[in-house]
Write a protein that holds these residues in place. Structure first.
Motif, PDB file in Angstrom:
ATOM      1  N   ALA A   1       0.834  -1.206   0.000  1.00  0.00           N
ATOM      2  CA  ALA A   1       0.000   0.000   0.000  1.00  0.00           C
ATOM      3  C   ALA A   1       0.866   1.253   0.000  1.00  0.00           C
ATOM      4  O   ALA A   1       0.574   2.218  -0.719  1.00  0.00           O
ATOM      5  CB  ALA A   1      -0.941  -0.002   1.204  1.00  0.00           C
ATOM      6  N   ALA A   2       1.928   1.251   0.789  1.00  0.00           N
ATOM      7  CA  ALA A   2       2.832   2.409   0.828  1.00  0.00           C
ATOM      8  C   ALA A   2       3.486   2.633  -0.532  1.00  0.00           C
ATOM      9  O   ALA A   2       3.552   3.768  -1.021  1.00  0.00           O
ATOM     10  CB  ALA A   2       3.897   2.208   1.907  1.00  0.00           C
ATOM     11  N   VAL A   3       3.922   1.555  -1.160  1.00  0.00           N
ATOM     12  CA  VAL A   3       4.569   1.662  -2.476  1.00  0.00           C
ATOM     13  C   VAL A   3       3.575   2.170  -3.515  1.00  0.00           C
ATOM     14  O   VAL A   3       3.900   3.033  -4.335  1.00  0.00           O
ATOM     15  CB  VAL A   3       5.195   0.310  -2.894  1.00  0.00           C
ATOM     16  CG1 VAL A   3       5.616   0.319  -4.349  1.00  0.00           C
ATOM     17  CG2 VAL A   3       6.372  -0.031  -1.988  1.00  0.00           C
ATOM     18  N   ARG A   4       2.329   1.669  -3.470  1.00  0.00           N
ATOM     19  CA  ARG A   4       1.290   2.141  -4.410  1.00  0.00           C
ATOM     20  C   ARG A   4       1.034   3.630  -4.244  1.00  0.00           C
ATOM     21  O   ARG A   4       0.745   4.333  -5.205  1.00  0.00           O
ATOM     22  CB  ARG A   4      -0.018   1.366  -4.203  1.00  0.00           C
ATOM     23  CG  ARG A   4      -0.106   0.069  -4.939  1.00  0.00           C
ATOM     24  CD  ARG A   4      -1.517  -0.496  -4.946  1.00  0.00           C
ATOM     25  NE  ARG A   4      -2.089  -0.630  -3.615  1.00  0.00           N
ATOM     26  CZ  ARG A   4      -1.934  -1.678  -2.818  1.00  0.00           C
ATOM     27  NH1 ARG A   4      -1.214  -2.694  -3.213  1.00  0.00           N
ATOM     28  NH2 ARG A   4      -2.492  -1.716  -1.618  1.00  0.00           N
ATOM     29  N   ASP A   5       1.131   4.115  -3.010  1.00  0.00           N
ATOM     30  CA  ASP A   5       0.915   5.535  -2.739  1.00  0.00           C
ATOM     31  C   ASP A   5       2.152   6.385  -3.041  1.00  0.00           C
ATOM     32  O   ASP A   5       2.142   7.588  -2.790  1.00  0.00           O
ATOM     33  CB  ASP A   5       0.505   5.743  -1.267  1.00  0.00           C
ATOM     34  CG  ASP A   5      -0.871   5.157  -0.971  1.00  0.00           C
ATOM     35  OD1 ASP A   5      -1.635   4.912  -1.925  1.00  0.00           O
ATOM     36  OD2 ASP A   5      -1.166   4.942   0.227  1.00  0.00           O
ATOM     37  N   GLY A   6       3.207   5.744  -3.536  1.00  0.00           N
ATOM     38  CA  GLY A   6       4.408   6.471  -3.911  1.00  0.00           C
ATOM     39  C   GLY A   6       5.375   6.720  -2.768  1.00  0.00           C
ATOM     40  O   GLY A   6       6.361   7.442  -2.938  1.00  0.00           O
ATOM     41  N   ALA A   7       5.127   6.123  -1.621  1.00  0.00           N
ATOM     42  CA  ALA A   7       6.012   6.321  -0.467  1.00  0.00           C
ATOM     43  C   ALA A   7       7.110   5.259  -0.471  1.00  0.00           C
ATOM     44  O   ALA A   7       6.906   4.146  -0.953  1.00  0.00           O
ATOM     45  CB  ALA A   7       5.214   6.225   0.828  1.00  0.00           C
ATOM     46  N   PRO A   8       8.256   5.602   0.074  1.00  0.00           N
ATOM     47  CA  PRO A   8       9.297   4.578   0.222  1.00  0.00           C
ATOM     48  C   PRO A   8       8.913   3.623   1.358  1.00  0.00           C
ATOM     49  O   PRO A   8       8.033   3.935   2.167  1.00  0.00           O
ATOM     50  CB  PRO A   8      10.542   5.387   0.597  1.00  0.00           C
ATOM     51  CG  PRO A   8      10.012   6.630   1.233  1.00  0.00           C
ATOM     52  CD  PRO A   8       8.689   6.902   0.560  1.00  0.00           C
ATOM     53  N   ILE A   9       9.563   2.495   1.411  1.00  0.00           N
ATOM     54  CA  ILE A   9       9.318   1.570   2.515  1.00  0.00           C
ATOM     55  C   ILE A   9       9.864   2.219   3.782  1.00  0.00           C
ATOM     56  O   ILE A   9      11.002   2.687   3.823  1.00  0.00           O
ATOM     57  CB  ILE A   9       9.979   0.213   2.252  1.00  0.00           C
ATOM     58  CG1 ILE A   9       9.287  -0.460   1.073  1.00  0.00           C
ATOM     59  CG2 ILE A   9       9.911  -0.680   3.482  1.00  0.00           C
ATOM     60  CD1 ILE A   9       9.866  -1.783   0.684  1.00  0.00           C
TER      61      ILE A   9
END
Length: 144
Positions: free
Chosen positions: A23-31
């Motif tokens: 979900a974080a990656v889909r939202d463009g956030a790094p891990i």
């Protein structure tokens, strides 16, 4: 990472962790550091080794027209291992010993790398014919 009924699933905590990371990656956030620490807590040193395999783009998804899918992971030793994510299997000796025989690990580093590369979208992709995939799997079986 929903799984169909009747198919083995990972423990709920691992499913949740991978889902949150996806979900974080889909939202463009790094891990996040929190997710990395959670990986390290659950998988120990295998987490760092799996992330290294992902960073080196060592994971290839091989698919055929019939819909069959296998992953090949180029291990740190230079040997290639076959992983079946659908049933949580890897052909490496560590999986056979630590996961299946002793039961002291949930996954080997290769299988964890497959799941992480799915989350991060970093799998190499290779399409082959059904016969080529069968030949590849038969070759791997004879090598074992």
């Amino acid at each position: 990472m929903a799984v169909a009924a009747g198919v083995p699933t990972l423990p709920a905590v691992v499913e949740e962790l991978l889902s949150e990371m996806a979900a974080a990656v889909r939202d463009g956030a790094p891990i996040s550091d929190e997710h990395l620490l959670s990986l390290k807590f659950v998988f120990g040193s295998s987490a760092v080794q799996a992330l290294d395999l992902v960073d080196r783009k060592s994971i290839t998804l091989i698919s055929s027209p019939s819909g069959r899918r296998v992953y090949q992971v180029l291990g740190s030793s230079g040997k290639t291992y076959t992983c079946l994510a659908s049933c949580h299997y890897c052909s490496c000796p560590a999986f056979a010993f630590s996961v299946l025989r002793k039961g002291d690990s949930l996954l080997c580093k290769h299988l964890l790398a497959v799941y992480l590369s799915q989350v991060l979208g970093t799998c190499q992709q290779l399409s082959v014919s059904d016969k080529q995939l069968t030949d590849l799997l038969m070759e791997r079986t004879q090598d074992a």
